[in-house]
Design a protein around this motif. Structure first.
Motif, mmCIF file in Angstrom:
data_model
loop_
_atom_site.group_PDB
_atom_site.id
_atom_site.type_symbol
_atom_site.label_atom_id
_atom_site.label_comp_id
_atom_site.label_asym_id
_atom_site.label_seq_id
_atom_site.Cartn_x
_atom_site.Cartn_y
_atom_site.Cartn_z
ATOM 1 N N LEU A 44 -7.385 -2.313 -2.420
ATOM 2 C CA LEU A 44 -8.381 -3.298 -2.804
ATOM 3 C C LEU A 44 -8.039 -4.681 -2.258
ATOM 4 C CD1 LEU A 44 -9.010 -2.278 -6.512
ATOM 5 C CD2 LEU A 44 -10.327 -1.675 -4.492
ATOM 6 N N TYR A 45 -6.757 -4.996 -2.235
ATOM 7 C CA TYR A 45 -6.374 -6.315 -1.739
ATOM 8 C C TYR A 45 -4.951 -6.262 -1.204
ATOM 9 C CZ TYR A 45 -4.995 -11.161 -1.448
ATOM 10 O OH TYR A 45 -4.527 -12.355 -0.981
ATOM 11 N N GLY A 46 -4.696 -6.931 -0.126
ATOM 12 C CA GLY A 46 -3.348 -7.042 0.401
ATOM 13 C C GLY A 46 -3.337 -8.039 1.533
ATOM 14 N N GLU A 47 -2.261 -8.766 1.680
ATOM 15 C CA GLU A 47 -2.157 -9.739 2.760
ATOM 16 C C GLU A 47 -1.648 -9.028 4.017
ATOM 17 O OE1 GLU A 47 0.182 -12.993 1.379
ATOM 18 O OE2 GLU A 47 -1.422 -13.820 0.155
ATOM 19 N N CYS A 48 -2.379 -8.043 4.445
ATOM 20 C CA CYS A 48 -2.003 -7.261 5.612
ATOM 21 C C CYS A 48 -3.246 -6.567 6.146
ATOM 22 C CB CYS A 48 -0.935 -6.232 5.234
ATOM 23 S SG CYS A 48 -1.183 -5.485 3.634
ATOM 24 N N GLU A 49 -3.098 -5.839 7.223
ATOM 25 C CA GLU A 49 -4.241 -5.201 7.854
ATOM 26 C C GLU A 49 -4.682 -3.972 7.066
ATOM 27 O OE1 GLU A 49 -3.102 -4.365 11.824
ATOM 28 O OE2 GLU A 49 -2.914 -6.470 12.412
ATOM 29 N N GLU A 50 -5.910 -3.501 7.362
ATOM 30 C CA GLU A 50 -6.438 -2.340 6.649
ATOM 31 C C GLU A 50 -5.579 -1.106 6.849
ATOM 32 O OE1 GLU A 50 -10.464 -1.652 7.617
ATOM 33 O OE2 GLU A 50 -11.172 -3.620 6.948
ATOM 34 N N SER A 51 -4.890 -1.034 7.978
ATOM 35 C CA SER A 51 -4.059 0.131 8.247
ATOM 36 C C SER A 51 -2.943 0.275 7.218
ATOM 37 C CB SER A 51 -3.450 0.032 9.648
ATOM 38 O OG SER A 51 -2.695 -1.174 9.774
ATOM 39 N N TYR A 52 -2.593 -0.833 6.554
ATOM 40 C CA TYR A 52 -1.570 -0.786 5.506
ATOM 41 C C TYR A 52 -1.948 0.216 4.424
ATOM 42 C CZ TYR A 52 0.985 -2.240 1.305
ATOM 43 O OH TYR A 52 1.734 -2.253 0.167
ATOM 44 N N GLY A 53 -3.184 0.114 3.926
ATOM 45 C CA GLY A 53 -3.629 1.022 2.879
ATOM 46 C C GLY A 53 -3.672 2.462 3.346
ATOM 47 N N GLU A 54 -4.133 2.657 4.594
ATOM 48 C CA GLU A 54 -4.232 4.012 5.126
ATOM 49 C C GLU A 54 -2.859 4.669 5.220
ATOM 50 O OE1 GLU A 54 -6.174 3.573 8.842
ATOM 51 O OE2 GLU A 54 -8.047 2.779 7.988
ATOM 52 N N ILE A 55 -1.853 3.892 5.588
ATOM 53 C CA ILE A 55 -0.515 4.452 5.742
ATOM 54 C C ILE A 55 0.191 4.560 4.395
ATOM 55 C CG2 ILE A 55 1.751 4.106 6.812
ATOM 56 C CD1 ILE A 55 0.353 2.630 9.063
ATOM 57 N N CYS A 56 0.095 3.503 3.583
ATOM 58 C CA CYS A 56 0.824 3.434 2.321
ATOM 59 C C CYS A 56 0.487 4.611 1.410
ATOM 60 C CB CYS A 56 0.518 2.113 1.617
ATOM 61 S SG CYS A 56 1.367 1.898 0.037
ATOM 62 N N PHE A 57 -0.810 5.005 1.397
ATOM 63 C CA PHE A 57 -1.243 6.060 0.490
ATOM 64 C C PHE A 57 -1.395 7.415 1.184
ATOM 65 C CE2 PHE A 57 -2.966 2.171 -1.548
ATOM 66 C CZ PHE A 57 -2.219 2.254 -2.714
ATOM 67 N N ALA A 58 -0.947 7.521 2.428
ATOM 68 C CA ALA A 58 -1.070 8.789 3.148
ATOM 69 C C ALA A 58 -0.221 9.858 2.448
ATOM 70 C CB ALA A 58 -0.606 8.620 4.593
ATOM 71 N N PRO A 59 -0.807 11.006 2.136
ATOM 72 C CA PRO A 59 -0.056 12.050 1.404
ATOM 73 C C PRO A 59 1.217 12.490 2.109
ATOM 74 C CG PRO A 59 -2.407 12.566 1.504
ATOM 75 C CD PRO A 59 -2.188 11.399 2.411
ATOM 76 N N GLU A 60 1.188 12.508 3.446
ATOM 77 C CA GLU A 60 2.352 13.011 4.167
ATOM 78 C C GLU A 60 3.575 12.093 4.046
ATOM 79 O OE1 GLU A 60 -0.504 11.089 7.163
ATOM 80 O OE2 GLU A 60 -0.602 12.469 5.461
ATOM 81 N N LEU A 61 3.344 10.838 3.600
ATOM 82 C CA LEU A 61 4.463 9.918 3.442
ATOM 83 C C LEU A 61 5.283 10.221 2.189
ATOM 84 C CD1 LEU A 61 3.246 6.324 4.389
ATOM 85 C CD2 LEU A 61 4.897 7.758 5.567
ATOM 86 N N GLU A 62 4.675 10.911 1.245
ATOM 87 C CA GLU A 62 5.330 11.176 -0.032
ATOM 88 C C GLU A 62 5.856 9.882 -0.641
ATOM 89 O OE1 GLU A 62 8.281 14.155 0.660
ATOM 90 O OE2 GLU A 62 6.869 15.578 1.492
ATOM 91 N N ASN A 63 4.961 8.884 -0.721
ATOM 92 C CA ASN A 63 5.340 7.575 -1.258
ATOM 93 C C ASN A 63 5.797 7.725 -2.707
ATOM 94 O OD1 ASN A 63 5.385 4.907 -2.280
ATOM 95 N ND2 ASN A 63 3.802 4.269 -0.827
ATOM 96 N N PRO A 64 7.042 7.411 -3.012
ATOM 97 C CA PRO A 64 7.556 7.633 -4.365
ATOM 98 C C PRO A 64 6.999 6.667 -5.398
ATOM 99 C CG PRO A 64 9.201 6.518 -3.023
ATOM 100 C CD PRO A 64 8.074 6.879 -2.102
ATOM 101 N N VAL A 65 6.384 5.568 -4.961
ATOM 102 C CA VAL A 65 5.849 4.588 -5.902
ATOM 103 C C VAL A 65 4.495 5.032 -6.428
ATOM 104 C CG1 VAL A 65 5.252 2.164 -6.243
ATOM 105 C CG2 VAL A 65 7.075 2.780 -4.660
ATOM 106 N N VAL A 66 3.676 5.636 -5.558
ATOM 107 C CA VAL A 66 2.349 6.097 -5.961
ATOM 108 C C VAL A 66 2.499 7.202 -7.006
ATOM 109 C CG1 VAL A 66 0.211 7.182 -5.198
ATOM 110 C CG2 VAL A 66 1.362 5.509 -3.731
ATOM 111 N N GLY A 67 1.899 7.001 -8.141
ATOM 112 C CA GLY A 67 1.980 7.995 -9.204
ATOM 113 C C GLY A 67 3.138 7.801 -10.156
ATOM 114 N N ALA A 68 3.995 6.808 -9.883
ATOM 115 C CA ALA A 68 5.106 6.551 -10.801
ATOM 116 C C ALA A 68 4.575 5.983 -12.120
ATOM 117 C CB ALA A 68 6.096 5.569 -10.171
ATOM 118 N N PRO A 69 5.212 6.294 -13.243
ATOM 119 C CA PRO A 69 4.753 5.750 -14.537
ATOM 120 C C PRO A 69 4.790 4.227 -14.550
ATOM 121 C CG PRO A 69 6.351 7.515 -14.846
ATOM 122 C CD PRO A 69 6.364 7.170 -13.387
ATOM 123 N N VAL A 70 3.869 3.629 -15.324
ATOM 124 C CA VAL A 70 3.840 2.174 -15.437
ATOM 125 C C VAL A 70 5.158 1.673 -16.022
ATOM 126 C CG1 VAL A 70 2.720 0.223 -16.584
ATOM 127 C CG2 VAL A 70 1.340 2.111 -15.712
ATOM 128 N N GLY A 71 5.732 0.649 -15.367
ATOM 129 C CA GLY A 71 6.952 0.034 -15.867
ATOM 130 C C GLY A 71 8.242 0.621 -15.331
#
Length: 323
Positions: free
Chosen positions: A8-35
């Motif tokens: 929704l918002y970021g001080e970076c290019e649109e490609s940031y969102g596409e890469i950050c949330f890409a399933p193949e990255l297995e981003n450990p932050v996405v889906g982590a419990p709040v806090g």
């Protein structure tokens, strides 16, 4: 519904969102419990981490070697993150960095929750304001699903003859539903990166009696700031075309233009669609007196003719005329 993620918002290019949330990255932050504080230090050994897809596909290309992040909010479809990283020319993050962020986490999550609560209060006050003007206000998502509604709109939807309804929480307008969907699509469009415009329409009454409803659809690109579970929404304003003027119209005209009580009554009758002759009959005055009041209205509102006067008054009582 699809489980997809969108930046929704970021001080970076649109490609940031596409890469950050890409399933193949297995981003450990996405889906982590709040806090929860998440870092390479908490996940695995350094050797294992440097073999991970996340490290080689996300951190390394940006010149980062170590990271720490927390999920600050998860409200409906809105997720917030706060994080930091260290480069290859800096020392890797250590336990003391995680401990510091751990102490800050309750404060940051509290700030997010308070901001959401304040936004919900702002939206509730808008609902009450339009209730006082006898204007229905609904907030919907891109599919027309209701996210919020004031009492006036709820009463209109409950009526069997208004032409508007909510089928399983989705706004419908009878034979005019297709047109309403087009206006919603326009409100959610983003030409050249800007929010859409929405538009106007009339919903005829279901029973064929009366003049129907005037509907205004407007974009609400900052929906998340009102405590809503979406980043973007649309506002639908509804007003019966044969409804009486707002109760405070005369006071507003007096305050804005210094008109007298009788002049305000003449103005109110004209904006309701009455002719000057009929207005004189309704107010029990002569046509000559009505023309005198009309002339004074021209002078005080700087309109000069009846059509411009009525157009000005219509804007004063329209749902988006005072914004």
């Amino acid at each position: 519904r699809t489980g997809g993620q969108q930046l929704l918002y970021g001080e970076c290019e649109e490609s940031y969102g596409e890469i950050c949330f890409a399933p193949e990255l297995e981003n450990p932050v996405v889906g982590a419990p709040v806090g929860r504080v998440v870092s390479d230090v908490t996940l695995m050994s350094r050797r294992e981490f440097e073999r991970s897809v996340f490290f080689n596909g996300w951190l390394r290309p940006q010149g980062d070697r170590s990271f720490v992040a927390i999920n600050t909010a998860s409200q409906g479809r809105i997720t917030g993150f706060f994080g930091g990283s260290s480069g290859f020319d800096q020392r890797p993050l250590e336990q003391e960095d995680l401990a510091l962020l751990g102490r800050l986490t309750p404060l940051m999550t509290r700030i997010v929750n308070m901001r959401s609560q304040l936004g919900a209060l702002r939206l509730a006050e808008r609902n009450r304001t339009y209730d006082r003007l006898n204007i229905g206000m609904m907030v919907v998502d891109a599919h027309g699903r209701l996210l919020g509604i004031n009492d006036t709109a709820e009463n209109l939807l409950a009526g069997t003859s208004s032409g508007l309804g909510a089928l399983r929480g989705v706004i419908e307008a009878g034979r005019s539903t297709t047109q309403l969907r087009r206006l919603l699509a326009d409100a959610f469009a983003e030409p050249d990166g800007r929010s859409g415009l929405g538009g106007y329409m009339i919903v005829p009454p279901a029973d064929g009696l009366g003049r129907g409803l005037a509907v205004t659809v407007a974009p609400m690109p900052d929906a998340g700031l009102y405590g809503l579970p979406v980043g973007q929404a649309a506002t639908i304003f509804v007003q019966p075309l044969d409804a009486a003027n707002p109760r405070n119209l005369e006071q507003r005209l007096a305050g804005l233009f210094g008109v007298t009580g009788k002049e305000a009554q003449v103005a109110g009758a004209l904006v309701e669609g009455h002719s000057l002759k009929h207005t004189a009959q309704l107010l029990n005055i002569s046509i000559h007196t009505a023309r005198t009041h009309l002339a004074q209205l021209f002078v005080k509102t700087s309109t000069g003719q009846q059509s411009r006067l009525v157009a000005l008054l219509a804007r004063l009582i329209s749902p988006d005329g005072g914004n």
